[in-house]
Design an enzyme around this catalytic site. Structure first.
Site, PDB file in Angstrom:
ATOM      1  N   TRP A  92       0.862  -1.186   0.000  1.00 29.50           N
ATOM      2  CA  TRP A  92       0.000   0.000   0.000  1.00 29.50           C
ATOM      3  C   TRP A  92       0.902   1.242   0.000  1.00 29.50           C
ATOM      4  O   TRP A  92       1.780   1.370   0.863  1.00 29.50           O
ATOM      5  CB  TRP A  92      -0.880  -0.033   1.249  1.00 29.50           C
ATOM      6  N   LYS A 101     -13.393  -1.180   6.910  1.00 26.82           N
ATOM      7  CA  LYS A 101     -14.019  -2.049   5.923  1.00 26.82           C
ATOM      8  C   LYS A 101     -15.052  -2.968   6.549  1.00 26.82           C
ATOM      9  O   LYS A 101     -16.204  -3.035   6.102  1.00 26.82           O
ATOM     10  CB  LYS A 101     -12.966  -2.877   5.191  1.00 26.82           C
ATOM     11  N   ASP A 161      -0.231  -5.763   9.607  1.00 27.90           N
ATOM     12  CA  ASP A 161      -1.303  -4.835   9.240  1.00 27.90           C
ATOM     13  C   ASP A 161      -2.555  -5.661   8.943  1.00 27.90           C
ATOM     14  O   ASP A 161      -2.588  -6.468   8.010  1.00 27.90           O
ATOM     15  CB  ASP A 161      -0.881  -4.017   8.020  1.00 27.90           C
TER      16      ASP A 161
END
Length: 398
Positions: free
Chosen positions: A131, A246, A211
């Site tokens: 990312w 999310k 993560d």
């Protein structure tokens, strides 16, 4: 004096720029495969029913808008640790705790500053690719950022290359790993792969930072936590960044946490004292609403069951869209070329499309995705898979 004379302009974030370009496109048949948010069959990012019910409870029962403290809502921290590490995990008694942050990104920044201030000289190793915000957050904290191979030019996961690189990482460095639904590629490690990574981490005495931004979007809530729980069980120290954006649909509420697992209760208190000090200089205290929503849901059996069911529906929908796109591409003789889309997990897919092909998709068919070929599979509509497949086939044919 012109105080801002020397201030230069920096390029805008590519994802936000893609959002603006999509919005400006007047084509009613356009596709938004860029921004990493879940969308339902109507193309909307819904608020889960469990979230709305929790908010109703909060509206009726909340009695204060006072600060919630440097580590955030204690109930939120407790139930989130249970969700991530497992409700019966013995670490929860005294060796693991959460510090609430403004989203998963805030957790990463808090972690970056902690490493810079409390573990001086440690570098951090990121997957290639990763990312993009990982790159800038850790660089901004002054850390030495390096990379290990993950997905190569052939758009395939290369575990052997990853392990070979990690085997030469300086002892004591930090290695960032994606628990599931790797962003941006969608390629995840198997259980056997994770065991091999763990062995290298132990041998090199590395500090893992996992993560965990997509729990529940890969293979399920419990299944997605495999790597986190494996490392927590086998290592005395572990850092975990968790996001509720999310899986709870709380994107704009900025709800996340940095979970620390330490060797002893005393050392956990030492680390948390540092985190509170650092957080005080970043955001003082975190926002309360999203954390209260999550805590309300996870502490209530009925709301939790409803949320789990809604999350599973989202996960299954994304999985079906992956399979549906590969099936639609089969009509153009492209099922084998894009078979990996159905093998990947989570919202994102590294499609394997070149920057030139991505540009043609945008210019000729109003299909918006990142130039790397990363597509948000949750942005697809089942009724338009054939249309997208046709556009992909056209740009792949020439």
């Amino acid at each position: 004096m012109n105080h801002f004379q020397a201030v230069s302009r920096v390029p805008g974030d590519p994802i936000l720029g893609l959002m603006e370009a999509y919005r400006a496109d007047s084509n009613p048949a356009k596709f938004d495969l860029g921004v990493g948010v879940y969308k339902d069959a109507q193309g909307l990012t819904p608020i889960p029913r469990a979230v709305k019910l929790a908010e109703q409870q909060l509206l009726e029962n909340e009695t204060s808008k006072s600060y919630i403290g440097g580590h955030g809502d204690p109930l939120f921290g407790s139930v989130l640790c249970q969700l991530v590490l497992g409700v019966d995990n013995p670490l929860l008694a005294e060796r693991a705790a959460a510090t609430q942050t403004p989203g998963g990104t805030g957790a990463l920044r808090l972690c970056a500053d902690f490493i810079a201030h409390c573990l001086p000289g440690r570098g951090i190793w990121l997957s290639d690719p990763t990312w993009p915000i990982h790159e800038s957050i850790f660089a901004a904290a002054g850390l030495r950022v390096s990379h290990y191979p993950y997905v190569g030019a052939d758009n395939q996961l290369n575990v052997d290359a990853m392990l070979a690189a990690l085997s030469h990482v300086p002892k004591g460095d930090v290695v960032l790993l994606h628990a599931c639904c790797h962003n941006p590629t969608g390629f995840d490690l198997s259980a056997r792969d994770w065991q091999r990574v763990l062995a290298v981490v132990k041998a090199r005495e590395l500090l893992p930072l996992i993560d965990f931004a997509y729990q529940g979007f890969g293979d399920g809530l419990e299944q997605d936590a495999f790597a986190v729980r494996l490392f927590a069980a086998e290592l005395p120290e572990l850092l975990i960044t968790s996001s509720c954006s999310k899986n709870f649909g709380l994107y704009r509420e900025r709800t996340g946490a940095l979970i620390v697992c330490a060797a002893t209760a005393g050392k956990l208190h030492d680390v948390r004292s540092q985190l509170a000090f650092i957080a005080r200089n970043l955001w003082s205290t975190p926002p309360a609403h999203g954390a209260a929503v999550v805590a309300t849901i996870l502490a209530d059996d009925e709301l939790r069951a409803l949320w789990v069911n809604e999350l599973e529906g989202m996960r299954q929908r994304v999985a079906s869209l992956r399979g549906g796109l590969v099936e639609a591409l089969a009509a153009f003789g492209l099922s084998q070329r894009f078979a990996h889309i159905d093998q990947q997990r989570g919202m994102f897919s590294y499609t394997g499309l070149s920057p030139m092909q991505v540009q043609r998709l945008r210019d000729e068919y109003s299909v918006y995705m990142l130039s790397s070929g990363r597509a948000n599979m949750a942005g697809l509509e089942a009724s338009r898979l054939k249309q997208l497949a046709s556009a992909i086939a056209q740009v792949c044919a020439t």
